[in-house]
Design a protein around this motif. Structure first.
Motif, PDB file in Angstrom:
ATOM      1  N   GLU A 155      44.843  27.061  40.963  1.00 55.57           N
ATOM      2  CA  GLU A 155      44.940  28.513  40.878  1.00 55.57           C
ATOM      3  C   GLU A 155      45.953  28.929  39.811  1.00 55.57           C
ATOM      4  O   GLU A 155      45.689  29.831  39.010  1.00 55.57           O
ATOM      5  CB  GLU A 155      45.364  29.099  42.236  1.00 55.57           C
ATOM      6  N   ARG A 156      47.106  28.269  39.794  1.00 52.53           N
ATOM      7  CA  ARG A 156      48.141  28.634  38.816  1.00 52.53           C
ATOM      8  C   ARG A 156      47.667  28.380  37.394  1.00 52.53           C
ATOM      9  O   ARG A 156      47.901  29.195  36.483  1.00 52.53           O
ATOM     10  CB  ARG A 156      49.417  27.853  39.100  1.00 52.53           C
ATOM     11  N   LEU A 157      46.990  27.253  37.187  1.00 47.08           N
ATOM     12  CA  LEU A 157      46.535  26.914  35.837  1.00 47.08           C
ATOM     13  C   LEU A 157      45.432  27.852  35.371  1.00 47.08           C
ATOM     14  O   LEU A 157      45.466  28.360  34.241  1.00 47.08           O
ATOM     15  CB  LEU A 157      46.043  25.465  35.801  1.00 47.08           C
ATOM     16  N   LEU A 158      44.443  28.091  36.219  1.00 45.82           N
ATOM     17  CA  LEU A 158      43.282  28.867  35.810  1.00 45.82           C
ATOM     18  C   LEU A 158      43.582  30.355  35.662  1.00 45.82           C
ATOM     19  O   LEU A 158      42.964  31.039  34.840  1.00 45.82           O
ATOM     20  CB  LEU A 158      42.142  28.673  36.810  1.00 45.82           C
ATOM     21  N   LEU A 159      44.548  30.860  36.437  1.00 46.87           N
ATOM     22  CA  LEU A 159      44.830  32.297  36.403  1.00 46.87           C
ATOM     23  C   LEU A 159      46.015  32.662  35.517  1.00 46.87           C
ATOM     24  O   LEU A 159      46.317  33.850  35.353  1.00 46.87           O
ATOM     25  CB  LEU A 159      45.079  32.812  37.820  1.00 46.87           C
ATOM     26  N   ALA A 160      46.677  31.667  34.945  1.00 51.36           N
ATOM     27  CA  ALA A 160      47.803  31.961  34.050  1.00 51.36           C
ATOM     28  C   ALA A 160      47.314  32.807  32.870  1.00 51.36           C
ATOM     29  O   ALA A 160      46.188  32.653  32.404  1.00 51.36           O
ATOM     30  CB  ALA A 160      48.437  30.665  33.555  1.00 51.36           C
ATOM     31  N   GLY A 161      48.193  33.681  32.411  1.00 49.28           N
ATOM     32  CA  GLY A 161      47.830  34.518  31.264  1.00 49.28           C
ATOM     33  C   GLY A 161      46.632  35.391  31.536  1.00 49.28           C
ATOM     34  O   GLY A 161      45.722  35.478  30.706  1.00 49.28           O
ATOM     35  N   ARG A 162      46.608  36.027  32.723  1.00 48.03           N
ATOM     36  CA  ARG A 162      45.527  36.933  33.109  1.00 48.03           C
ATOM     37  C   ARG A 162      44.171  36.214  33.127  1.00 48.03           C
ATOM     38  O   ARG A 162      43.141  36.783  32.762  1.00 48.03           O
ATOM     39  CB  ARG A 162      45.486  38.152  32.185  1.00 48.03           C
ATOM     40  N   GLY A 163      44.195  34.965  33.539  1.00 49.15           N
ATOM     41  CA  GLY A 163      42.950  34.209  33.672  1.00 49.15           C
ATOM     42  C   GLY A 163      42.459  33.598  32.378  1.00 49.15           C
ATOM     43  O   GLY A 163      41.270  33.272  32.254  1.00 49.15           O
ATOM     44  N   ALA A 164      43.372  33.384  31.427  1.00 53.61           N
ATOM     45  CA  ALA A 164      42.950  32.896  30.113  1.00 53.61           C
ATOM     46  C   ALA A 164      42.287  31.527  30.195  1.00 53.61           C
ATOM     47  O   ALA A 164      41.279  31.269  29.519  1.00 53.61           O
ATOM     48  CB  ALA A 164      44.153  32.842  29.168  1.00 53.61           C
ATOM     49  N   MET A 187      37.871  36.799  40.233  1.00 51.37           N
ATOM     50  CA  MET A 187      38.743  35.692  40.630  1.00 51.37           C
ATOM     51  C   MET A 187      40.216  36.067  40.567  1.00 51.37           C
ATOM     52  O   MET A 187      41.053  35.414  41.201  1.00 51.37           O
ATOM     53  CB  MET A 187      38.490  34.465  39.753  1.00 51.37           C
ATOM     54  N   ARG A 188      40.561  37.137  39.848  1.00 50.56           N
ATOM     55  CA  ARG A 188      41.950  37.581  39.767  1.00 50.56           C
ATOM     56  C   ARG A 188      42.338  38.493  40.930  1.00 50.56           C
ATOM     57  O   ARG A 188      43.509  38.842  41.070  1.00 50.56           O
ATOM     58  CB  ARG A 188      42.205  38.298  38.433  1.00 50.56           C
ATOM     59  N   GLU A 189      41.373  38.845  41.775  1.00 48.37           N
ATOM     60  CA  GLU A 189      41.709  39.609  42.971  1.00 48.37           C
ATOM     61  C   GLU A 189      42.572  38.757  43.901  1.00 48.37           C
ATOM     62  O   GLU A 189      42.441  37.528  43.910  1.00 48.37           O
ATOM     63  CB  GLU A 189      40.431  40.047  43.688  1.00 48.37           C
ATOM     64  N   LEU A 197      37.634  28.364  45.804  1.00 44.76           N
ATOM     65  CA  LEU A 197      37.884  26.919  45.761  1.00 44.76           C
ATOM     66  C   LEU A 197      37.787  26.296  47.152  1.00 44.76           C
ATOM     67  O   LEU A 197      37.637  25.072  47.273  1.00 44.76           O
ATOM     68  CB  LEU A 197      39.264  26.647  45.163  1.00 44.76           C
ATOM     69  N   GLY A 198      37.844  27.129  48.184  1.00 42.22           N
ATOM     70  CA  GLY A 198      37.679  26.620  49.542  1.00 42.22           C
ATOM     71  C   GLY A 198      36.357  25.898  49.736  1.00 42.22           C
ATOM     72  O   GLY A 198      36.259  24.969  50.545  1.00 42.22           O
ATOM     73  N   TRP A 199      35.329  26.296  48.995  1.00 44.92           N
ATOM     74  CA  TRP A 199      34.038  25.615  49.083  1.00 44.92           C
ATOM     75  C   TRP A 199      34.185  24.145  48.683  1.00 44.92           C
ATOM     76  O   TRP A 199      33.589  23.255  49.306  1.00 44.92           O
ATOM     77  CB  TRP A 199      33.019  26.293  48.184  1.00 44.92           C
ATOM     78  N   TYR A 200      34.957  23.881  47.633  1.00 43.12           N
ATOM     79  CA  TYR A 200      35.195  22.495  47.189  1.00 43.12           C
ATOM     80  C   TYR A 200      36.117  21.771  48.161  1.00 43.12           C
ATOM     81  O   TYR A 200      35.903  20.595  48.471  1.00 43.12           O
ATOM     82  CB  TYR A 200      35.826  22.503  45.790  1.00 43.12           C
ATOM     83  N   ARG A 201      37.113  22.466  48.638  1.00 44.95           N
ATOM     84  CA  ARG A 201      38.107  21.835  49.506  1.00 44.95           C
ATOM     85  C   ARG A 201      37.566  21.551  50.903  1.00 44.95           C
ATOM     86  O   ARG A 201      38.178  20.816  51.659  1.00 44.95           O
ATOM     87  CB  ARG A 201      39.361  22.710  49.544  1.00 44.95           C
TER      88      ARG A 201
END
Length: 276
Positions: A155-164, A187-189, A197-201
């Motif tokens: 989550e931190r990696l994918l959403l960093a920089g407004r989801g960049a 996804m930024r909500e 990601l719960g589907w994968y987890r």
């Protein structure tokens, strides 16, 4: 029908087309939502079909339960059954892409009485996928599934920089810019990406309740430009279907078949519905 409820959760639904048309359920994948079908649904309506496209578990503000086990396949399939019940439908034609396709496989195996026909885009049958993981390059293609098991970091990696980062991944995988904008915004909500990601987890729980053989007429659509899902699992899928089965291969189309080949999808699904 604009929404339905199950176990205290509220799911949004895009219900459109002729009210007396054959009902077609459209199930999206990750990190999409019901708008993945924005160009497919109108084409299906032209064929006289009614479409019901829900925002699945984790993708609605009012349907983001906490805990990985709440996203296991038994829960997500039961969500679809609850939608059919709320719509007063004993059964429907089911179309699924990506994770929505896995829900479709499970419905076809566990609840064939509720599925008139099944159309799955991109993903192989789960048993065929498991076989491909050890007999082909599928494990390399699916490396991100392991990364998604790590708490918090994705989550931190994918959403960093407004989801960049998420925006870059989706664009590089061939998703059109307008769809990238929609899905990144969703996804930024708050809590949205963790829920998705719960589907994968929840995969460990899915392994306890395997998807069996498919007993409904099945259309399978795969694209050669799919970077995530290779040919091996697709070609192994037919052996798990105990019903009429057709594989349609789209040349050079990336993974995002509903967004990139909507007219062809609608044509194939409409023909499959008529054949039943």
């Amino acid at each position: 029908m604009e929404n339905f409820r199950r176990d205290g959760l509220t799911f949004d639904v895009l219900d459109a087309g002729p009210s007396d048309g054959e009902p077609v359920v459209l199930l999206h994948g990750f990190p999409q939502d019901s708008t993945a079908w924005n160009r497919v649904a109108p084409a299906l309506h032209q064929h006289g079909l009614r479409t019901l496209a829900p925002d699945q578990r984790g993708y609605c503000t009012m349907a983001r339960p906490r805990g990985r086990s709440r996203y296991r396949l038994r829960e997500t399939t039961d969500d679809v059954l609850a939608m059919l019940d709320a719509a007063g439908l004993k059964s429907a034609h089911v179309v699924g892409h990506d994770w929505g396709g896995l829900v479709g496989w499970a419905l076809g195996a566990w609840h064939p009485d509720r599925v008139r026909t099944l159309s799955v885009l991109s993903v192989p049958h789960p048993a065929a996928m498991a076989k491909a993981m050890v007999t082909s390059d599928q494990a390399l293609r699916s490396y991100y599934v392991g990364v998604f098991q790590i708490p918090v970091l994705p989550e931190r990696l994918l959403l960093a920089g407004r989801g960049a980062a998420l925006r870059w991944v989706l664009s590089r995988a061939g998703l059109p810019d307008d769809a990238v904008d929609r899905y990144v915004a969703r996804m930024r909500e708050p809590g949205a990406l963790t829920a998705a990601l719960g589907w994968y987890r929840a995969l460990p729980w899915n392994g306890q309740d395997p998807v069996g053989r498919i007993r409904v007429p099945t259309l399978h659509v795969w694209s050669t430009g799919d970077a995530f899902l290779g040919r091996a699992g697709i070609e192994a899928t037919e052996q798990y279907v105990d019903a009429p089965y057709r594989l349609e291969v789209l040349d050079d189309v990336p993974h995002w078949i509903p967004e990139l080949a909507p007219d062809r999808v609608a044509e194939l699904v409409a023909a499959h519905v008529r054949s039943a």
